[in-house]
Motif scaffolding. Structure first.
Motif, PDB file in Angstrom:
ATOM      1  N   THR A 261       0.810  -1.223   0.000  1.00  0.00           N
ATOM      2  CA  THR A 261       0.000   0.000   0.000  1.00  0.00           C
ATOM      3  C   THR A 261       0.842   1.270   0.000  1.00  0.00           C
ATOM      4  OG1 THR A 261      -0.088   0.068   2.436  1.00  0.00           O
ATOM      5  CG2 THR A 261      -1.830  -1.171   1.286  1.00  0.00           C
ATOM      6  N   GLU A 262       2.082   1.174   0.479  1.00  0.00           N
ATOM      7  CA  GLU A 262       2.951   2.337   0.676  1.00  0.00           C
ATOM      8  C   GLU A 262       2.306   3.355   1.617  1.00  0.00           C
ATOM      9  OE1 GLU A 262       4.095   3.876  -3.175  1.00  0.00           O
ATOM     10  OE2 GLU A 262       5.690   2.379  -3.348  1.00  0.00           O
ATOM     11  N   GLU A 263       1.546   2.849   2.581  1.00  0.00           N
ATOM     12  CA  GLU A 263       0.905   3.699   3.583  1.00  0.00           C
ATOM     13  C   GLU A 263       1.227   3.168   4.976  1.00  0.00           C
ATOM     14  OE1 GLU A 263      -0.453   6.353   2.604  1.00  0.00           O
ATOM     15  OE2 GLU A 263      -0.978   5.974   0.510  1.00  0.00           O
ATOM     16  N   ALA A 264       1.015   4.007   5.988  1.00  0.00           N
ATOM     17  CA  ALA A 264       1.242   3.595   7.374  1.00  0.00           C
ATOM     18  C   ALA A 264       0.309   2.439   7.727  1.00  0.00           C
ATOM     19  CB  ALA A 264       1.005   4.760   8.318  1.00  0.00           C
ATOM     20  N   THR A 265       0.877   1.411   8.323  1.00  0.00           N
ATOM     21  CA  THR A 265       0.135   0.202   8.684  1.00  0.00           C
ATOM     22  C   THR A 265       0.339  -0.086  10.160  1.00  0.00           C
ATOM     23  OG1 THR A 265       0.488  -0.664   6.452  1.00  0.00           O
ATOM     24  CG2 THR A 265      -0.169  -2.233   8.139  1.00  0.00           C
ATOM     25  N   ASN A 266      -0.745  -0.389  10.865  1.00  0.00           N
ATOM     26  CA  ASN A 266      -0.676  -0.532  12.316  1.00  0.00           C
ATOM     27  C   ASN A 266      -1.384  -1.785  12.818  1.00  0.00           C
ATOM     28  OD1 ASN A 266       0.363   2.319  12.687  1.00  0.00           O
ATOM     29  ND2 ASN A 266      -1.644   2.768  11.819  1.00  0.00           N
ATOM     30  N   LEU A 267      -0.912  -2.265  13.957  1.00  0.00           N
ATOM     31  CA  LEU A 267      -1.590  -3.305  14.722  1.00  0.00           C
ATOM     32  C   LEU A 267      -1.988  -2.681  16.048  1.00  0.00           C
ATOM     33  CD1 LEU A 267      -2.316  -6.392  14.947  1.00  0.00           C
ATOM     34  CD2 LEU A 267      -0.153  -6.630  16.200  1.00  0.00           C
ATOM     35  N   SER A 268      -3.275  -2.764  16.376  1.00  0.00           N
ATOM     36  CA  SER A 268      -3.790  -2.149  17.604  1.00  0.00           C
ATOM     37  C   SER A 268      -4.533  -3.181  18.439  1.00  0.00           C
ATOM     38  CB  SER A 268      -4.741  -0.994  17.282  1.00  0.00           C
ATOM     39  OG  SER A 268      -4.143  -0.060  16.418  1.00  0.00           O
ATOM     40  N   MET A 269      -4.592  -2.925  19.751  1.00  0.00           N
ATOM     41  CA  MET A 269      -5.367  -3.751  20.655  1.00  0.00           C
ATOM     42  C   MET A 269      -6.218  -2.856  21.540  1.00  0.00           C
ATOM     43  SD  MET A 269      -2.626  -6.660  21.874  1.00  0.00           S
ATOM     44  CE  MET A 269      -1.884  -7.792  20.700  1.00  0.00           C
ATOM     45  N   LEU A 270      -7.315  -3.407  22.063  1.00  0.00           N
ATOM     46  CA  LEU A 270      -8.149  -2.659  22.993  1.00  0.00           C
ATOM     47  C   LEU A 270      -7.482  -2.592  24.363  1.00  0.00           C
ATOM     48  CD1 LEU A 270     -11.818  -3.878  22.319  1.00  0.00           C
ATOM     49  CD2 LEU A 270     -10.936  -1.545  22.076  1.00  0.00           C
ATOM     50  N   ASP A 271      -7.585  -1.423  24.987  1.00  0.00           N
ATOM     51  CA  ASP A 271      -7.095  -1.213  26.345  1.00  0.00           C
ATOM     52  C   ASP A 271      -8.151  -0.388  27.064  1.00  0.00           C
ATOM     53  OD1 ASP A 271      -5.684  -0.932  28.668  1.00  0.00           O
ATOM     54  OD2 ASP A 271      -4.154   0.422  27.860  1.00  0.00           O
ATOM     55  N   GLY A 272      -9.127  -1.063  27.642  1.00  0.00           N
ATOM     56  CA  GLY A 272     -10.245  -0.356  28.266  1.00  0.00           C
ATOM     57  C   GLY A 272     -11.097   0.307  27.197  1.00  0.00           C
ATOM     58  N   THR A 273     -11.252   1.617  27.311  1.00  0.00           N
ATOM     59  CA  THR A 273     -12.043   2.369  26.334  1.00  0.00           C
ATOM     60  C   THR A 273     -11.178   2.905  25.202  1.00  0.00           C
ATOM     61  OG1 THR A 273     -11.750   4.456  27.535  1.00  0.00           O
ATOM     62  CG2 THR A 273     -13.661   3.092  28.125  1.00  0.00           C
ATOM     63  N   GLU A 274      -9.918   2.502  25.159  1.00  0.00           N
ATOM     64  CA  GLU A 274      -8.990   3.025  24.167  1.00  0.00           C
ATOM     65  C   GLU A 274      -8.373   1.899  23.345  1.00  0.00           C
ATOM     66  OE1 GLU A 274      -7.228   6.999  26.265  1.00  0.00           O
ATOM     67  OE2 GLU A 274      -6.370   5.095  26.927  1.00  0.00           O
ATOM     68  N   ILE A 275      -7.704   2.295  22.273  1.00  0.00           N
ATOM     69  CA  ILE A 275      -6.837   1.367  21.556  1.00  0.00           C
ATOM     70  C   ILE A 275      -5.404   1.778  21.843  1.00  0.00           C
ATOM     71  CG2 ILE A 275      -8.519   0.958  19.732  1.00  0.00           C
ATOM     72  CD1 ILE A 275      -6.664   2.771  17.924  1.00  0.00           C
ATOM     73  N   VAL A 276      -4.507   0.812  21.758  1.00  0.00           N
ATOM     74  CA  VAL A 276      -3.085   1.096  21.899  1.00  0.00           C
ATOM     75  C   VAL A 276      -2.370   0.476  20.711  1.00  0.00           C
ATOM     76  CG1 VAL A 276      -2.767  -0.937  23.394  1.00  0.00           C
ATOM     77  CG2 VAL A 276      -1.043   0.886  23.369  1.00  0.00           C
ATOM     78  N   PHE A 277      -1.488   1.251  20.100  1.00  0.00           N
ATOM     79  CA  PHE A 277      -0.720   0.759  18.966  1.00  0.00           C
ATOM     80  C   PHE A 277       0.416  -0.132  19.480  1.00  0.00           C
ATOM     81  CE2 PHE A 277      -2.743   4.580  17.421  1.00  0.00           C
ATOM     82  CZ  PHE A 277      -3.110   4.263  16.130  1.00  0.00           C
ATOM     83  N   VAL A 278       0.427  -1.387  19.050  1.00  0.00           N
ATOM     84  CA  VAL A 278       1.452  -2.320  19.518  1.00  0.00           C
ATOM     85  C   VAL A 278       2.473  -2.649  18.430  1.00  0.00           C
ATOM     86  CG1 VAL A 278      -0.014  -3.322  21.308  1.00  0.00           C
ATOM     87  CG2 VAL A 278      -0.026  -4.319  19.014  1.00  0.00           C
ATOM     88  N   ALA A 279       2.179  -2.286  17.191  1.00  0.00           N
ATOM     89  CA  ALA A 279       3.157  -2.412  16.103  1.00  0.00           C
ATOM     90  C   ALA A 279       2.782  -1.381  15.051  1.00  0.00           C
ATOM     91  CB  ALA A 279       3.155  -3.816  15.504  1.00  0.00           C
ATOM     92  N   ARG A 280       3.798  -0.792  14.421  1.00  0.00           N
ATOM     93  CA  ARG A 280       3.533   0.285  13.462  1.00  0.00           C
ATOM     94  C   ARG A 280       4.634   0.310  12.417  1.00  0.00           C
ATOM     95  NH1 ARG A 280       0.892   5.025  12.410  1.00  0.00           N
ATOM     96  NH2 ARG A 280       2.082   6.937  12.045  1.00  0.00           N
ATOM     97  N   PHE A 281       4.225   0.358  11.154  1.00  0.00           N
ATOM     98  CA  PHE A 281       5.174   0.429  10.050  1.00  0.00           C
ATOM     99  C   PHE A 281       4.790   1.619   9.180  1.00  0.00           C
ATOM    100  CE2 PHE A 281       5.100  -3.876  11.559  1.00  0.00           C
ATOM    101  CZ  PHE A 281       6.449  -4.206  11.615  1.00  0.00           C
ATOM    102  N   VAL A 282       5.696   2.578   9.062  1.00  0.00           N
ATOM    103  CA  VAL A 282       5.391   3.802   8.326  1.00  0.00           C
ATOM    104  C   VAL A 282       6.162   3.826   7.012  1.00  0.00           C
ATOM    105  CG1 VAL A 282       4.917   5.081  10.441  1.00  0.00           C
ATOM    106  CG2 VAL A 282       7.225   5.104   9.486  1.00  0.00           C
TER     107      VAL A 282
END
Length: 268
Positions: free
Chosen positions: A117-138
């Motif tokens: 895609t040549e775009e930022a790609t992320n892996l997120s998980m739920l943390d309560g009422t939020e998401i947290v980015f646990v892996a990120r490739f820009v």
């Protein structure tokens, strides 16, 4: 607009269920509270400021800060006497990403998705009422350079959050929405409960979420949930693209099939 947060600050005092737990170690909770007091707005803190930020009295704050200093997790400026975090605090995050089987399984797929895609790609998980980015490739097209691994964002107005909430049992998803601070981050944020509930139903039906400028201006995000063997969402994959280069309909048409396929490959 408030930017995504680097971390969630702990409460100034433990909830009643923790205070009544005979196995709960209060000193550990207080030490973590000291570490979590530092953020982008408060990179350095005096002892008095640290006590105020953590809700500890000055004597307790001094003991915990001194211990963390001796362990190498804090540094103290000899001139200003202010404390700051050291790079040693990154060690737990490193161990997490190296030991978590889902993250390790997802990384090759995320790298491939970012390359295609040549775009930022992320892996997120739920943390309560939020998401947290646990892996990120820009890539060279990244539009939110301040978003890094560990960044927290509200689940209700982010594509990964909507993707995961839509695949939770309705009561669980509703409980998270009820506990969330619903407010508009941009003029385009979906934040009224009836509209959010409709968005979850639509996302569940088509298998992916699309958020356009809901938390960041010019940001379009397309996300799909990663499911475990029981069909519960354990994470989400998303691709983020700038609206200056691609409109929402085009982003959905181009990236939704790729994001869904990637999430399905990681699932299970």
């Amino acid at each position: 607009m408030s930017p995504p947060r680097a971390s969630a600050l702990p409460a100034a005092s433990s909830p009643p269920e923790e205070r009544d737990d005979p196995l709960f170690v209060r000193s550990v909770e207080k030490a973590i509270r000291v570490l979590m007091a530092f953020n982008a707005r408060r990179p350095t803190l005096s002892l008095s400021q640290l006590a105020a930020a953590t809700g500890l009295d000055k004597s307790a704050a001094q003991r915990f800060a001194h211990t963390l200093l001796r362990l190498g997790y804090l540094r103290k400026d000899p001139r200003t006497k202010h404390f700051e975090l050291t790079s040693r605090t990154l060690a737990p995050a490193y161990h997490y990403t190296q030991s978590n089987p889902l993250v390790r399984r997802a990384v090759p797929y995320l790298v491939q998705l970012a390359g295609v895609t040549e775009e930022a790609t992320n892996l997120s998980m739920l943390d309560g009422t939020e998401i947290v980015f646990v892996a990120r490739f820009v890539t060279r097209h990244v539009i939110a350079s301040h978003v890094t691994v560990g960044t927290h964002s509200p689940a209700f107005c982010t594509a990964p959050g909507i993707a995961m909430l839509s695949h939770l049992p309705p009561r669980e998803a509703q409980a998270i929405l009820d506990a969330s601070i619903l407010r508009p981050y941009t003029p385009h944020t979906t934040w009224h409960m009836p509209e959010l509930q409709a968005k979850l139903r639509e996302t569940a039906s088509r298998g992916y979420a699309v958020c356009s400028e809901e938390i960041l201006i010019n940001d379009i995000s397309v996300a799909a949930p990663i499911l475990d063997g029981d069909g519960r969402p354990v994470a989400a994959v998303n691709v983020a693209v700038s609206k200056l280069r691609c409109d929402t309909a085009t982003a959905e048409r181009q990236f939704a099939p790729l994001v869904v396929t990637t999430a399905q490959a990681i699932s299970g």
